[in-house]
Scaffold this motif. Structure first.
Motif, mmCIF file in Angstrom:
data_model
loop_
_atom_site.group_PDB
_atom_site.id
_atom_site.type_symbol
_atom_site.label_atom_id
_atom_site.label_comp_id
_atom_site.label_asym_id
_atom_site.label_seq_id
_atom_site.Cartn_x
_atom_site.Cartn_y
_atom_site.Cartn_z
ATOM 1 N N LEU A 1 -1.250 -0.119 15.368
ATOM 2 C CA LEU A 1 -0.479 -1.332 15.088
ATOM 3 C C LEU A 1 -0.129 -2.067 16.368
ATOM 4 O O LEU A 1 0.118 -1.446 17.407
ATOM 5 C CB LEU A 1 0.830 -0.975 14.382
ATOM 6 N N ARG A 2 -0.066 -3.379 16.253
ATOM 7 C CA ARG A 2 0.388 -4.230 17.352
ATOM 8 C C ARG A 2 1.363 -5.234 16.736
ATOM 9 O O ARG A 2 1.036 -5.910 15.775
ATOM 10 C CB ARG A 2 -0.816 -4.937 17.972
ATOM 11 N N MET A 3 2.575 -5.315 17.300
ATOM 12 C CA MET A 3 3.574 -6.227 16.750
ATOM 13 C C MET A 3 3.249 -7.666 17.122
ATOM 14 O O MET A 3 3.006 -7.980 18.282
ATOM 15 C CB MET A 3 4.976 -5.880 17.263
ATOM 16 N N ASP A 4 3.241 -8.531 16.110
ATOM 17 C CA ASP A 4 3.057 -9.964 16.335
ATOM 18 C C ASP A 4 4.417 -10.615 16.589
ATOM 19 O O ASP A 4 4.578 -11.413 17.492
ATOM 20 C CB ASP A 4 2.411 -10.625 15.115
ATOM 21 N N ARG A 5 5.365 -10.273 15.735
ATOM 22 C CA ARG A 5 6.762 -10.694 15.831
ATOM 23 C C ARG A 5 7.536 -9.739 14.932
ATOM 24 O O ARG A 5 6.915 -8.942 14.239
ATOM 25 C CB ARG A 5 6.935 -12.157 15.424
ATOM 26 N N PRO A 6 8.862 -9.785 14.903
ATOM 27 C CA PRO A 6 9.600 -8.830 14.067
ATOM 28 C C PRO A 6 9.087 -8.819 12.619
ATOM 29 O O PRO A 6 8.926 -9.870 11.992
ATOM 30 C CB PRO A 6 11.041 -9.330 14.142
ATOM 31 N N ASN A 7 8.809 -7.618 12.126
ATOM 32 C CA ASN A 7 8.313 -7.366 10.767
ATOM 33 C C ASN A 7 6.971 -8.040 10.489
ATOM 34 O O ASN A 7 6.648 -8.370 9.350
ATOM 35 C CB ASN A 7 9.341 -7.753 9.702
ATOM 36 N N SER A 8 6.177 -8.247 11.518
ATOM 37 C CA SER A 8 4.844 -8.829 11.370
ATOM 38 C C SER A 8 3.902 -8.108 12.326
ATOM 39 O O SER A 8 4.105 -8.148 13.538
ATOM 40 C CB SER A 8 4.876 -10.326 11.688
ATOM 41 N N TRP A 9 2.888 -7.463 11.748
ATOM 42 C CA TRP A 9 2.014 -6.591 12.518
ATOM 43 C C TRP A 9 0.555 -6.921 12.324
ATOM 44 O O TRP A 9 0.161 -7.436 11.287
ATOM 45 C CB TRP A 9 2.235 -5.141 12.086
ATOM 46 N N THR A 10 -0.229 -6.573 13.331
ATOM 47 C CA THR A 10 -1.684 -6.605 13.238
ATOM 48 C C THR A 10 -2.168 -5.164 13.250
ATOM 49 O O THR A 10 -1.743 -4.373 14.094
ATOM 50 C CB THR A 10 -2.303 -7.359 14.433
ATOM 51 N N VAL A 11 -3.027 -4.833 12.303
ATOM 52 C CA VAL A 11 -3.703 -3.541 12.304
ATOM 53 C C VAL A 11 -5.006 -3.780 13.066
ATOM 54 O O VAL A 11 -5.777 -4.656 12.702
ATOM 55 C CB VAL A 11 -3.998 -3.062 10.863
ATOM 56 N N MET B 1 -6.488 -8.164 8.967
ATOM 57 C CA MET B 1 -5.165 -7.555 8.848
ATOM 58 C C MET B 1 -4.224 -8.017 9.960
ATOM 59 O O MET B 1 -3.896 -7.288 10.892
ATOM 60 C CB MET B 1 -5.296 -6.029 8.850
ATOM 61 N N VAL B 2 -3.786 -9.257 9.836
ATOM 62 C CA VAL B 2 -2.863 -9.891 10.783
ATOM 63 C C VAL B 2 -1.674 -10.421 9.990
ATOM 64 O O VAL B 2 -1.838 -10.922 8.880
ATOM 65 C CB VAL B 2 -3.568 -11.061 11.519
ATOM 66 N N GLY B 3 -0.476 -10.299 10.561
ATOM 67 C CA GLY B 3 0.716 -10.815 9.891
ATOM 68 C C GLY B 3 1.157 -9.965 8.713
ATOM 69 O O GLY B 3 1.709 -10.468 7.746
ATOM 70 N N ILE B 4 0.935 -8.666 8.811
ATOM 71 C CA ILE B 4 1.245 -7.734 7.735
ATOM 72 C C ILE B 4 2.673 -7.208 7.921
ATOM 73 O O ILE B 4 3.089 -6.899 9.039
ATOM 74 C CB ILE B 4 0.261 -6.539 7.756
ATOM 75 N N ARG C 1 3.608 -2.022 4.810
ATOM 76 C CA ARG C 1 2.201 -2.166 4.411
ATOM 77 C C ARG C 1 1.284 -1.870 5.601
ATOM 78 O O ARG C 1 0.272 -1.194 5.464
ATOM 79 C CB ARG C 1 1.944 -3.577 3.875
ATOM 80 N N ALA C 2 1.643 -2.360 6.767
ATOM 81 C CA ALA C 2 0.833 -2.133 7.962
ATOM 82 C C ALA C 2 0.764 -0.643 8.298
ATOM 83 O O ALA C 2 -0.312 -0.124 8.625
ATOM 84 C CB ALA C 2 1.398 -2.918 9.137
ATOM 85 N N GLU C 3 1.891 0.043 8.203
ATOM 86 C CA GLU C 3 1.911 1.481 8.486
ATOM 87 C C GLU C 3 1.011 2.244 7.506
ATOM 88 O O GLU C 3 0.264 3.138 7.907
ATOM 89 C CB GLU C 3 3.336 2.016 8.412
ATOM 90 N N LYS C 4 1.069 1.873 6.236
ATOM 91 C CA LYS C 4 0.229 2.528 5.229
ATOM 92 C C LYS C 4 -1.252 2.248 5.490
ATOM 93 O O LYS C 4 -2.097 3.135 5.356
ATOM 94 C CB LYS C 4 0.606 2.057 3.827
ATOM 95 N N LEU C 5 -1.559 1.015 5.853
ATOM 96 C CA LEU C 5 -2.955 0.658 6.132
ATOM 97 C C LEU C 5 -3.525 1.463 7.293
ATOM 98 O O LEU C 5 -4.664 1.918 7.239
ATOM 99 C CB LEU C 5 -3.080 -0.835 6.445
ATOM 100 N N VAL C 6 -2.734 1.627 8.351
ATOM 101 C CA VAL C 6 -3.193 2.398 9.512
ATOM 102 C C VAL C 6 -3.520 3.829 9.103
ATOM 103 O O VAL C 6 -4.568 4.365 9.476
ATOM 104 C CB VAL C 6 -2.156 2.364 10.655
ATOM 105 N N VAL C 7 -2.659 4.434 8.311
ATOM 106 C CA VAL C 7 -2.903 5.806 7.856
ATOM 107 C C VAL C 7 -4.178 5.856 7.012
ATOM 108 O O VAL C 7 -5.054 6.695 7.233
ATOM 109 C CB VAL C 7 -1.699 6.356 7.064
ATOM 110 N N GLU C 8 -4.299 4.954 6.044
ATOM 111 C CA GLU C 8 -5.466 4.931 5.157
ATOM 112 C C GLU C 8 -6.761 4.700 5.930
ATOM 113 O O GLU C 8 -7.771 5.389 5.698
ATOM 114 C CB GLU C 8 -5.307 3.844 4.097
ATOM 115 N N LEU C 9 -6.751 3.732 6.830
ATOM 116 C CA LEU C 9 -7.962 3.433 7.602
ATOM 117 C C LEU C 9 -8.355 4.591 8.514
ATOM 118 O O LEU C 9 -9.545 4.888 8.664
ATOM 119 C CB LEU C 9 -7.780 2.149 8.413
#
Length: 61
Positions: free
Chosen positions: A7-17, A33-36, A40-48
């Protein structure tokens, strides 16, 4: 084995996977997967990462 996605933070509560090997945002079902939101972003990282490990294991069999 290194995880491929992080994950990379774009802004508070907005992440890029993103793919740590390429630095590019991940794509899921043709969506970048930008602005997640955080959860949801944390779940996506685990799944991917799980999918990537399975893909690499299958490639070595």
């Amino acid at each position: 084995m290194a995880h491929r996605y992080a994950l990379r933070m774009d802004r508070p509560n907005s992440w890029t996977v993103f793919d740590i090997f390429t630095g590019q945002p991940a794509e899921v079902e043709r969506k970048v997967m930008v602005g997640i939101k955080t959860r949801r972003a944390e779940k996506l990282v685990v799944e991917l990462n799980i999918q990537d490990v399975k893909r690499r294991d299958d490639a070595h069999r």
